[in-house]
Design a protein around this motif. Sequence first.
Motif, PDB file in Angstrom:
ATOM      1  N   ASN A 102      52.306  43.453  44.319  1.00 44.21           N
ATOM      2  CA  ASN A 102      52.528  42.054  44.694  1.00 44.21           C
ATOM      3  C   ASN A 102      51.640  41.636  45.852  1.00 44.21           C
ATOM      4  N   GLY A 103      50.958  42.578  46.465  1.00 51.52           N
ATOM      5  CA  GLY A 103      49.961  42.277  47.479  1.00 51.52           C
ATOM      6  C   GLY A 103      50.459  42.146  48.897  1.00 51.52           C
ATOM      7  N   LEU A 104      51.759  42.212  49.109  1.00 48.83           N
ATOM      8  CA  LEU A 104      52.305  41.958  50.440  1.00 48.83           C
ATOM      9  C   LEU A 104      51.869  43.024  51.451  1.00 48.83           C
ATOM     10  N   LEU A 105      51.703  44.251  51.005  1.00 48.10           N
ATOM     11  CA  LEU A 105      51.273  45.335  51.888  1.00 48.10           C
ATOM     12  C   LEU A 105      49.810  45.713  51.688  1.00 48.10           C
ATOM     13  N   LEU A 106      49.099  44.928  50.902  1.00 45.65           N
ATOM     14  CA  LEU A 106      47.761  45.328  50.476  1.00 45.65           C
ATOM     15  C   LEU A 106      46.787  45.463  51.638  1.00 45.65           C
ATOM     16  N   GLU A 107      46.745  44.482  52.538  1.00 46.92           N
ATOM     17  CA  GLU A 107      45.805  44.543  53.651  1.00 46.92           C
ATOM     18  C   GLU A 107      46.042  45.802  54.489  1.00 46.92           C
ATOM     19  N   LYS A 108      47.310  46.121  54.727  1.00 45.79           N
ATOM     20  CA  LYS A 108      47.656  47.283  55.536  1.00 45.79           C
ATOM     21  C   LYS A 108      47.288  48.592  54.852  1.00 45.79           C
ATOM     22  N   ARG A 109      47.446  48.641  53.532  1.00 44.85           N
ATOM     23  CA  ARG A 109      47.318  49.923  52.837  1.00 44.85           C
ATOM     24  C   ARG A 109      45.994  50.101  52.100  1.00 44.85           C
ATOM     25  N   LEU A 110      45.095  49.136  52.202  1.00 49.24           N
ATOM     26  CA  LEU A 110      43.804  49.285  51.532  1.00 49.24           C
ATOM     27  C   LEU A 110      43.080  50.584  51.898  1.00 49.24           C
ATOM     28  N   PRO A 111      43.115  51.023  53.153  1.00 47.82           N
ATOM     29  CA  PRO A 111      42.448  52.298  53.474  1.00 47.82           C
ATOM     30  C   PRO A 111      43.017  53.494  52.722  1.00 47.82           C
ATOM     31  N   ASP A 112      44.234  53.362  52.203  1.00 48.81           N
ATOM     32  CA  ASP A 112      44.869  54.467  51.480  1.00 48.81           C
ATOM     33  C   ASP A 112      44.484  54.502  50.003  1.00 48.81           C
ATOM     34  N   LEU A 113      43.681  53.544  49.550  1.00 48.38           N
ATOM     35  CA  LEU A 113      43.418  53.393  48.121  1.00 48.38           C
ATOM     36  C   LEU A 113      42.017  53.836  47.726  1.00 48.38           C
ATOM     37  N   SER A 114      41.473  54.805  48.429  1.00 46.94           N
ATOM     38  CA  SER A 114      40.119  55.267  48.129  1.00 46.94           C
ATOM     39  C   SER A 114      40.025  55.932  46.755  1.00 46.94           C
ATOM     40  N   ASN A 115      41.149  56.394  46.231  1.00 51.86           N
ATOM     41  CA  ASN A 115      41.156  57.026  44.907  1.00 51.86           C
ATOM     42  C   ASN A 115      41.688  56.095  43.823  1.00 51.86           C
ATOM     43  N   LEU A 116      41.605  54.797  44.082  1.00 49.28           N
ATOM     44  CA  LEU A 116      42.049  53.809  43.098  1.00 49.28           C
ATOM     45  C   LEU A 116      40.844  53.216  42.384  1.00 49.28           C
ATOM     46  N   ASP A 117      40.909  53.173  41.051  1.00 53.27           N
ATOM     47  CA  ASP A 117      39.811  52.617  40.262  1.00 53.27           C
ATOM     48  C   ASP A 117      40.009  51.145  39.930  1.00 53.27           C
ATOM     49  N   PHE A 118      41.222  50.759  39.554  1.00 56.06           N
ATOM     50  CA  PHE A 118      41.480  49.389  39.129  1.00 56.06           C
ATOM     51  C   PHE A 118      42.695  48.827  39.857  1.00 56.06           C
ATOM     52  N   LEU A 119      42.522  47.650  40.442  1.00 55.81           N
ATOM     53  CA  LEU A 119      43.578  47.002  41.224  1.00 55.81           C
ATOM     54  C   LEU A 119      43.942  45.674  40.592  1.00 55.81           C
ATOM     55  N   SER A 120      45.244  45.463  40.374  1.00 55.34           N
ATOM     56  CA  SER A 120      45.761  44.204  39.843  1.00 55.34           C
ATOM     57  C   SER A 120      46.802  43.655  40.807  1.00 55.34           C
ATOM     58  N   ILE A 121      46.680  42.367  41.149  1.00 56.10           N
ATOM     59  CA  ILE A 121      47.578  41.733  42.112  1.00 56.10           C
ATOM     60  C   ILE A 121      48.269  40.557  41.434  1.00 56.10           C
ATOM     61  N   SER A 122      49.574  40.496  41.562  1.00 55.37           N
ATOM     62  CA  SER A 122      50.341  39.402  40.961  1.00 55.37           C
ATOM     63  C   SER A 122      50.199  38.147  41.815  1.00 55.37           C
ATOM     64  N   VAL A 123      49.573  37.123  41.248  1.00 55.96           N
ATOM     65  CA  VAL A 123      49.397  35.835  41.936  1.00 55.96           C
ATOM     66  C   VAL A 123      49.751  34.743  40.939  1.00 55.96           C
ATOM     67  N   ASP A 124      50.948  34.196  41.061  1.00 54.47           N
ATOM     68  CA  ASP A 124      51.442  33.264  40.063  1.00 54.47           C
ATOM     69  C   ASP A 124      51.172  31.801  40.383  1.00 54.47           C
ATOM     70  N   GLY A 125      50.561  31.542  41.520  1.00 52.07           N
ATOM     71  CA  GLY A 125      50.264  30.157  41.856  1.00 52.07           C
ATOM     72  C   GLY A 125      49.700  30.066  43.259  1.00 52.07           C
ATOM     73  N   LEU A 126      49.255  28.905  43.620  1.00 52.91           N
ATOM     74  CA  LEU A 126      48.791  28.630  44.973  1.00 52.91           C
ATOM     75  C   LEU A 126      49.831  27.750  45.672  1.00 52.91           C
ATOM     76  N   GLU A 127      49.964  26.522  45.196  1.00 49.11           N
ATOM     77  CA  GLU A 127      50.986  25.638  45.761  1.00 49.11           C
ATOM     78  C   GLU A 127      52.394  26.115  45.427  1.00 49.11           C
ATOM     79  N   SER A 128      52.558  26.690  44.248  1.00 48.68           N
ATOM     80  CA  SER A 128      53.891  27.074  43.770  1.00 48.68           C
ATOM     81  C   SER A 128      54.300  28.486  44.172  1.00 48.68           C
TER      82      SER A 128
END
Length: 324
Positions: A102-128
């Motif tokens: 869902n991306g809420l912890l993504l900025e904090k944990r990006l350094p932990d994802l060096s062994n990740l190949d594909f990342l998908s983030i749930s973003v269902d809207g901008l205003e909504s």
Amino acid sequence: MSRFSIVSALRPIWQMKIRRRPYVLSHGITSRCNMQCPFCEYWKEEKPDMSFEEIAQMLDGAADFGIGVYNAWTAEPLLREDLPAILEHAHSKGIMTSLVTNGLLLEKRLPDLSNLDFLSISVDGLESYKEIRGIDISRILPGIKKSVEIMEHPVLLNCVISSKNVDELTDLVYFAAEIGARISFEPLYEFENIKDDVWENMEVKDREIYRRALDSLIEMKSQGYPIINSLTYLKMVRNRKPSFKCHAPDIILNVGCDGMVETCRVHRQPLADIRKGVENAWQTSKATMAKTVNECDKCLFFGYAENSLLYDYNLEALRHYEWM
């Protein structure tokens, strides 16, 4: 991969078509979540998570079985402190890694994802987004933008279409293009335990508005905007008609957070314990999976529909579906 190529397809073709075994291990890595989205059933469950040792053993068996992709998802994988060790172990076995967050912890944990190949983030809207997810979108944007900057492979934004965001789907496409990400769409699914008032509130009832929104996505896809869905799939979503043969269990081995093999995201009855061996779990459950899928009315989850089209060598999907 960004588009289909015969070289990248040889391994999954061998696994799925010759050996008749699934290629992707989709693992509900934890039942915990830091959001409480009303249309999601996973955070409401009280199931024990597999330990690192159990997951490592599962990945060992998966590699021997022929699995080529490990997908960690639901409810929120970034809540697991041992996630880096899990991804590293998968890589050590020659398995590509994928993550849905869902991306809420993504900025904090990006350094932990060096062994990740594909990342998908749930973003269902901008205003909504706040109405749908319960938090302000500004809390996930830094992590999204940073991940686009540093990830070697394209970052995917995934949008679930509902009455809350049907008017801003094109805005999401423009946003993805602006930051250098890709985007996918799929309709909200009326799962078994969704509350009547939630479905009543989020279902898109105006068919004409819905159809126009999908026609816009189809046009943008044709113009080259970074929508990963195939035109075949988008037209099925527009018509609300899943006109494909489902091969979900032929492609994906679905394992819950508690280690139980399930047919798929829709049919979640526990069939076998993965801790008793991947090969054993597959052999024990595959007949039930096949029967369940043959009797199913089919859903429009894009991961199932698109990959089923690929499985049947749909030429348009082979050309235009742009993800794993």
